[in-house]
Motif scaffolding. Structure first.
Motif, short mmCIF file in Angstrom:
data_model
loop_
_atom_site.label_atom_id
_atom_site.label_comp_id
_atom_site.label_asym_id
_atom_site.label_seq_id
_atom_site.Cartn_x
_atom_site.Cartn_y
_atom_site.Cartn_z
N ILE A 155 0.51 -14.14 1.03
CA ILE A 155 1.23 -13.54 1.45
C ILE A 155 0.12 -12.37 2.24
O ILE A 155 0.37 -11.47 3.51
N LYS A 156 -0.87 -11.66 1.92
CA LYS A 156 -1.84 -11.08 2.08
C LYS A 156 -2.65 -11.75 3.34
O LYS A 156 -2.53 -10.66 4.47
N ARG A 187 -0.71 -13.83 5.52
CA ARG A 187 -0.01 -13.90 6.93
C ARG A 187 -0.04 -11.65 7.75
O ARG A 187 1.07 -11.79 8.47
N GLN A 188 0.30 -11.16 6.37
CA GLN A 188 0.08 -9.89 7.14
C GLN A 188 -0.79 -8.90 7.96
O GLN A 188 -0.42 -8.47 8.66
N GLY A 189 -1.87 -9.70 7.50
CA GLY A 189 -2.96 -9.43 8.29
C GLY A 189 -3.07 -10.00 10.15
O GLY A 189 -3.37 -9.70 10.91
N TRP A 190 -1.90 -11.57 9.15
CA TRP A 190 -2.59 -11.57 11.02
C TRP A 190 -1.57 -10.99 11.45
O TRP A 190 -1.06 -10.95 13.38
N LYS A 191 -0.19 -10.44 10.97
CA LYS A 191 0.88 -10.32 11.63
C LYS A 191 1.15 -9.26 12.35
O LYS A 191 0.77 -8.88 13.67
N ARG A 192 -0.60 -8.13 11.88
CA ARG A 192 -0.91 -7.03 12.08
C ARG A 192 -1.59 -7.10 13.38
O ARG A 192 -1.62 -6.16 14.03
N PRO A 215 7.51 -15.44 1.64
CA PRO A 215 6.64 -15.27 0.21
C PRO A 215 7.15 -15.27 -1.13
O PRO A 215 8.08 -15.52 -1.11
N TRP A 251 4.60 -19.92 3.12
CA TRP A 251 3.95 -19.25 4.52
C TRP A 251 4.96 -18.08 5.08
O TRP A 251 4.68 -16.44 5.99
N ASP A 292 0.21 -15.05 -3.45
CA ASP A 292 -0.20 -14.15 -2.93
C ASP A 292 -1.57 -13.72 -1.95
O ASP A 292 -1.42 -13.34 -0.82
N SER A 306 -6.03 -3.30 8.41
CA SER A 306 -6.17 -4.46 6.73
C SER A 306 -6.60 -6.02 7.26
O SER A 306 -6.46 -6.67 6.59
#
Lengths: 408, 297
Positions: free
Chosen positions: A180-181, A183-188, A67, A64, A177, A198
């Protein structure tokens, strides 16, 4: 450079553990427990968490944070397929047109795991690698080599479509993968939720394909579990879960087969049906299941074989012995033999006196199906006492039996 | 040869024959075999007392030659379970052989359980390590010699441990236990741990084969561990153990086994292989003709 050193080191550690170079038996399954796929889906399917599961949770946390950290540092298959892919530079980038098999496999696996049957779990990279390395145990036979076929297949695929294995097929790669997605979603989503696109795209991605995959996996699990019904039970290692789920839970990594000191665990070639192909079955033609050993129960990465303490394993019955009175020389020819009774570690053979000759009879309350009698029986080539598979259970403790015996 | 010499020789021959015959007759009345039972708990002391009574270690050990010990190390079980010969006894015996001048002490064994586990659990590996004796599992072709059994009734040839056949002194050290197929396992049955194909014995007639086997393997000295005897669930156990606190010494395997059978309250001739061995003159199983000396140490 640093990464290459770590990778090669990890490869060496994984290979030496798979080869059982470490004297401590559970070490044979130690590297496998790093895989979140095996550890967590296994735990989900058997609904039990062990210390080894927590190791895979730790790996998941690391993935997590960094990546594809697992692929880049720990995965020996990643190293093999990447190196193979470099041999065919013309085909570089061809993998982009390759279908996203891995993600579907992952959804199917999760759906199956919820119903106790994680389909395709044997595609886990560490399991494939372990199967490949441990198959070269002597004596090497065509049967044992069947376990080793995963890695050559991955190499061939990587030669034709470099990088396709890791990025398109490997379910563990797909899992990373997705992380990663996510995490990106969570971060944003943490800064003021101005743009929801997203997150919603991630949610959409899950709701449509994921839902279909999970449901498909569940249905496959239900169908596959049925195939084990109504078959004669093969003898499974002690601690094996029920016959319906075993074929699905077993990752075919070969760790238990490798761990077994007398070498009585063999990859199955049909005894348990096509769904059980290459899963471990017990074969008493050379040796028996030692009463002082629980090695195979200490290495399973998915929990298909439960971890049993030696004391628990000693009281676990994996089969039942029966005497064929037409073959037995004591029953049929009045000879003094009783080799089976002599070798039984659990006092499970009673002597019945018949015209002054002792004849063997199995005490089903005490028999563990360890096969010591079958190995000891002097009748050739078909033994007069043989063990058949049974649903596993717990039988009377030897010490308790002795107390009862002397009490009488 | 002249007449005088002929007469002298004749007289000497007749006298000699007469003496011999008298001795023969005398022996039918007097005991033909001797067994020494040493009672006590101090195992090394009992060992030296018993061997002393049979003539002392120099009577058995040939200095500069190897000595072979055959304890029972068949099972992966602990000394407390008494399925194997007591390791304290084996250690004392190895040290005595070494002191008596044996250049090496060898313990070949074909165990029933996996060899490594039998040797470890029985405590015998540790004994071998401490004393420098060679304990090993009989496995390869080179470990065995195939010999004919001229007096065999069932067994025509048998593969026996090389070190059992070719040694300076062979000491049989069984532990006394009940046995499923043979009734009891004592000194004669103990050789099944020195042969290769036990399956043949079981298949073709266990008792006959035990006796046949004893026509070709004969120990110089027998020391039976009857400190605790296994009276049920033998030979592997775990079974009921009875403390007899004895070591039984002798050179006649049939007499030794006959005496040991009485420790189990069994008539010696009820044990088929003891009766067969007696009938085939391998020794005397008739206890009325065996002198049993009871000593204490």
């Amino acid at each position: 450079m640093m990464r290459r050193i770590v990778r090669i080191l990890a490869f060496g550690v994984a290979a030496s553990l798979a080869l059982r170079l470490a004297p401590w038996p559970p070490a044979a399954g130690a590297y496998l427990s790093l895989s979140p796929l095996l550890g967590m889906l296994g735990a989900l399917a058997v609904r039990a968490v062990t210390a080894w599961t927590l190791v895979s949770v730790a790996v998941l946390v690391l993935v997590w944070l960094r990546p594809r950290w697992f692929c880049r540092y720990l995965c020996p298959v990643g190293l093999i397929t990447e190196s193979a892919g470099r041999l065919n530079p013309c085909a570089r980038g061809r993998f982009a047109r390759f279908p996203m098999i891995g993600r579907w496999l992952l959804w199917l696996m999760i759906g199956g795991a919820i119903l106790g049957y994680p389909v395709f779990i044997w595609l886990d990279p560490l399991s494939l690698f372990n199967g490949f390395v441990s198959a070269w145990r002597s004596p090497v036979s065509p049967i044992s080599l069947a376990l080793a076929m995963g890695i050559p297949a991955a190499v061939v695929i990587s030669l034709l479509w470099p990088q396709a294995w890791c990025h398109r097929i490997c379910p563990l790669g797909a899992a990373q993968d997705l992380l990663i997605k996510a995490r990106q979603g969570w971060k944003r989503s943490r800064p003021p939720p101005s743009s929801d696109r997203s997150i919603s795209s991630f949610r959409l991605d899950f709701t449509r394909r994921g839902f279909l995959g999970v449901v498909g996996g569940g249905m496959a699990a239900l169908a596959l579990r049925r195939t084990a019904r109504g078959r004669p039970l093969p003898i499974r290692p002690p601690g094996a879960c029920d016959a319906e789920r075993f074929a699905g839970l077993c990752a075919r990594c070969g760790a238990c087969i490798r761990a077994c000191p007398p070498g009585i665990l063999k990859p199955d070639l049909g005894q348990s049906g096509w769904t059980g192909w290459l899963s471990p079955v017990v074969d008493y033609s050379d040796s028996y299941c030692f009463e002082f050993c629980n090695a195979c129960t200490q290495v399973c990465p998915t929990g298909a074989i439960r971890r049993l303490a030696l004391e628990t394993k000693r009281n676990r019955s994996i089969g039942l012995a029966t005497v064929d009175r037409n073959r037995c020389i004591a029953w049929s020819r009045g000879r003094h033999c009783m080799a089976c009774q002599e070798f039984c570690p659990y006092l499970a053979i009673d002597a019945v006196s018949r015209d002054g000759v002792k004849c063997p009879q199995v005490n089903a309350d005490m028999c563990r199906g360890c096969g010591a009698c079958q190995v000891a029986c002097p009748i050739q080539p078909v033994k007069a006492i043989t063990v058949a598979g049974q649903p596993q259970g717990t039988v009377m403790d030897l010490e308790q039996f002795l107390l009862d015996q002397t009490g009488n | 040869m002249d007449r005088r010499h002929f007469l002298q020789h004749s007289v000497a021959a007749v006298a000699g024959a007469a003496l011999g015959v008298r001795r023969l007759f005398a022996e039918t009345v007097a005991p033909v075999s001797r067994v020494v039972a040493v009672h006590g708990t101090d195992i090394p002391g009992m060992l030296s007392r018993g061997v002393e009574a049979l003539g002392g270690w120099p009577a058995f050990i040939r200095a500069g030659k190897p000595a072979t010990l055959k304890p029972n190390i068949a099972w992966a079980s602990t000394p407390a379970q008494a399925a194997n010969t007591n390791p304290v006894l084996v250690e004392a015996c190895i040290r005595a052989c070494q002191q008596a001048g044996a250049n090496s002490v060898v313990l070949p064994e074909n165990p029933c359980s996996p060899a490594r586990n039998s040797f470890e659990m029985s405590g015998m590996s540790a004994v071998a390590k401490r004393t420098g004796a060679q304990l090993y599992a009989l496995e390869s072709d080179a470990d065995f010699v195939n010999i004919p059994v001229p007096r065999g009734t069932v067994l025509r040839q048998v593969e026996v441990a090389r070190d059992v056949l070719q040694t300076g002194c062979l000491i049989n050290m069984p532990v006394a236990k009940t046995h499923g197929g043979a009734g009891l396992t004592l000194s004669m049955k103990n050789w099944l741990g020195s042969v290769r194909d036990r399956g043949f014995f079981h298949r073709e007639g266990l008792n006959e084969c035990i006796v046949d086997c004893n026509t070709v393997i004969r120990a110089n000295l027998i020391i039976v561990d009857a400190l605790r005897i296994m009276t049920t669930n033998g030979p592997r156990g775990p079974g009921r153990l009875e403390a007899k606190d004895q070591l039984v010494f002798g050179t006649d395997p049939v007499a030794v086994d006959a005496y040991c059978a009485t420790l189990f309250d069994r008539e010696p001739f009820d044990i088929a292989h003891i009766r067969l061995a007696h009938e085939r003159n391998l020794g005397c199983g008739d206890l009325s003709r065996v002198a049993v000396d009871h000593l204490r140490a």
